[in-house]
Design a protein around this motif. Structure first.
Motif: not given
Length: 635
Positions: A601-604, A606-610, A625-630
């Protein structure tokens, strides 16, 4: 307002060009009209005299006809009446016809002679002849009368000849006057209008050719003369403006050159300050560049301590070792270097103007000192000083440039401090993650081994070989698992990624997981249209994958694992297994006690992912892990 108070630039009425042109035109018109009237009068006189010649000739004719009528015995009453009428008309004249005798004296005298000859001699003889008294008297007087009439005609013709000559002479004079008047008008127009306009045009051309000394002569006080004066005044003003413009252009050029040098200095300083140097290297490079920019013979950079009481010498150039030792650390209010930070002003000081204080800089042979603050938008960090052997006064632009450079240095130093704090924070975070990993893996294994050691000790004390034989394999298994955990942690900590290495790193992690567990792994990577993630985000994604696989190895008891990576406009990572799963409610109750999930959760974050965890007891688990385009960073 009266005419006496008219402006000086208005020409007087008699000097106006319009007055002269109108006067000359009226004078020419008056002369021409007079000459035309004179010729018309002469023509009228000649016409009246010509009619008088005709009537005088008719006197001779009728007198002769009367004689013929008398000889034939015919009546002559009508002729006598007509003769009297013509004589009366000649004497009285008829201007409407016109008919009149010339005013010449000889003509008037001869007309009187002719009229008296008819009235006193021929008419009485004619009346007697008509009465039957005989024609001889009339016939004897007739030649004399005809002679007198002929003489009158000749006199009138002579007068007419003189007037005809005068008329022709007048017409010739009129022609000559017309030609001379035209030439005179052309000359006057050239003198009054054309020549001044040509002079103005020539002056205008010379001015257009940037001949600033071009002037036109001022002739007369008329409108064109005033215009010439205005042109000369304009030329004077243009010459002065042009000379002033050249001076201003030179000044602006010098200012632009100075500004370009200042901009170049700012650019060079900004480029240097943006380089990854430590604080001492940054201050030293800054000081050398500033000294070169301002031609200083010495300089120093000083920083305020956190309590704001002392100034510490960071770097110096051109100062003696004794001065550096003496001022390595000094109170803020001990010298101008500190006063500049306190007062919030720039201090430029001439030592010779302040003999009441003892300055070490003056003892070193410096004549002038300039001190500027090192500031950030929030605080004062210190000051930098420039020392000059000769008395030097900085201009306003130089002072402004030095102040701006002090702001740049302050921001650079603040960035260095923030960078150092960021590195410390990153180290602390990594240490926290290491501690969490050790706690979640090795600490638990060691705790298990500690329990087994206690059991082994108790069994040895009792001499229970069966318990000893049962405990030793468990301890061997615990040591082996702890060894695997240590190797996995070391691999994670040493992992470094560059551009476009995520796929190979994932494949290597999957291969290592297969060797450790003999679990079947299905890897599905879809990178259609997606740009590579930057190294920092790639590394965190890889750590999350490794942590998820570690949890599968430790807790899932799975036979098969499916890994799916989709890198399109959005990025997603999914790790699912067919193991024993877990109860989400139970995990929620444990909260922070599950270190592996907390690390992911902490690593996610860091990169502003869900990060999403799903699972069900007996039906496996999934980590998504979901990293949005924004939130994606540019690689």
């Amino acid at each position: 307002m009266s005419s006496q108070s008219a402006p000086d630039d208005q020409p007087r009425l008699r000097n106006r060009l319009s007055t002269r042109i109108i006067g000359a035109s009226l004078a020419a018109l008056l002369i021409v009209v007079s000459m035309v009237c004179w010729t018309l009068w002469l023509s009228w006189q000649l016409e009246g005299a010509g009619a008088a010649i005709n009537d005088t000739g008719s006197l001779r004719m009728r007198a002769t006809r009367v004689a013929v009528a008398l000889l034939r015995g015919e009546s002559a009453d009508v002729d006598m009446t007509m003769q009297n009428t013509v004589l009366a008309r000649l004497v009285e004249g008829n201007p409407a016809r016109p008919l009149f005798l010339p005013t010449d004296h000889d003509v008037q005298v001869q007309m009187t002679v002719v009229a008296q000859s008819w009235r006193t001699q021929l008419q009485p003889a004619l009346v007697s002849a008509l009465a039957g008294e005989g024609n001889d008297i009339y016939l004897d007087l007739l030649p004399r009368f005809v002679h007198q009439a002929d003489r009158l005609v000749r006199l009138i013709e002579r007068d007419n000849a003189g007037k005809t000559s005068l008329l022709r002479f007048s017409q010739g004079v009129l022609l000559v006057m017309a030609g001379m008047g035209t030439l005179a008008m052309i000359a006057l127009l050239h003198l009054w209008i054309i020549a001044p306009v040509l002079r103005l045009r020539d002056g205008q051309r010379r001015l257009a050719a940037r001949e600033m000394g071009a002037r036109v002569p001022v002739i007369g006080g008329d409108e064109l003369g005033k215009l010439a004066e205005g042109f000369n005044q304009m030329a004077d003003e243009l010459a002065a403006a042009y000379a002033d413009l050249e001076t201003r252009v030179e000044e602006k050029t010098a200012q632009l050159a100075t500004q370009n040098r200042e901009l170049a200095a700012l650019y060079d300083m900004a480029a240097f300050l943006n380089q990854p140097n430590d604080i001492e290297q940054t201050c030293h490079g800054f000081l050398t560049r500033v000294m070169a920019q301002f031609g200083a013979d010495g300089g120093s950079v000083r920083a305020i301590d956190p309590r704001g009481e002392n100034l510490h010498l960071v770097v110096s150039e051109g100062l003696s070792d004794e001065l550096e030792d003496a001022e390595h650390c000094m109170p803020v209010n001990a010298c101008f270097c500190g006063e500049a930070t306190r007062q919030g002003v720039i201090v430029i000081h001439d030592f010779h103007a302040a003999p009441t204080r003892d300055f070490r800089c003056a003892q070193e042979g410096f004549g002038s000192l300039a001190v500027f603050r090192i500031v950030t938008p929030d605080e004062v960090l210190g000051s930098f000083s420039l020392h000059f052997r000769q008395q030097t006064k900085l201009s306003a632009s130089q002072t402004q440039l030095a102040s701006t450079l002090g702001q740049h240095l302050g921001i650079a130093l603040d960035n260095c401090r923030l960078g150092a704090k960021e590195q410390q924070l990153a180290v602390a975070q990594e240490r926290n993650l290491v501690a969490q990993g050790l706690h979640d893996s090795i600490a638990q294994g060691l705790n298990f081994l500690n329990l087994q050691v206690q059991m082994l000790t108790a069994a040895a004390t009792r001499g229970d070989l069966a318990d000893i034989r049962a405990t030793v394999p468990l301890m061997a298994t615990g040591v082996r698992e702890s060894y695997e955990d240590v190797r996995e942690l070391l691999v994670n900590f040493r992992t470094r990624l560059d551009h476009e290495e995520l796929r190979s790193a994932v494949e290597e992690a999957v291969l290592r997981f297969r060797r450790q567990t003999d679990i079947q792994v299905d890897l599905d990577i879809d990178e259609d249209g997606g740009a590579p993630l930057p190294p920092d985000q790639q590394l965190q994604v890889l750590f999350i994958l490794q942590e998820a696989l570690s949890n599968v190895r430790k807790h899932a008891q799975a036979q098969r694992v499916h890994i799916q990576i989709v890198n399109q406009r959005d990025f997603s990572l999914t790790v699912s297994d067919d193991g024993q799963g877990y109860d989400p409610a139970e995990v929620a109750e444990r909260g922070e006690r599950h270190i592996g999930l907390s690390i992911m959760a902490e690593r996610a974050a860091r990169i502003r992912a869900q990060l999403h965890l799903t699972g069900k007891t007996g039906h496996g688990a999934s980590v998504s892990l979901q990293l949005a385009r924004e939130e994606r960073l540019s690689a």
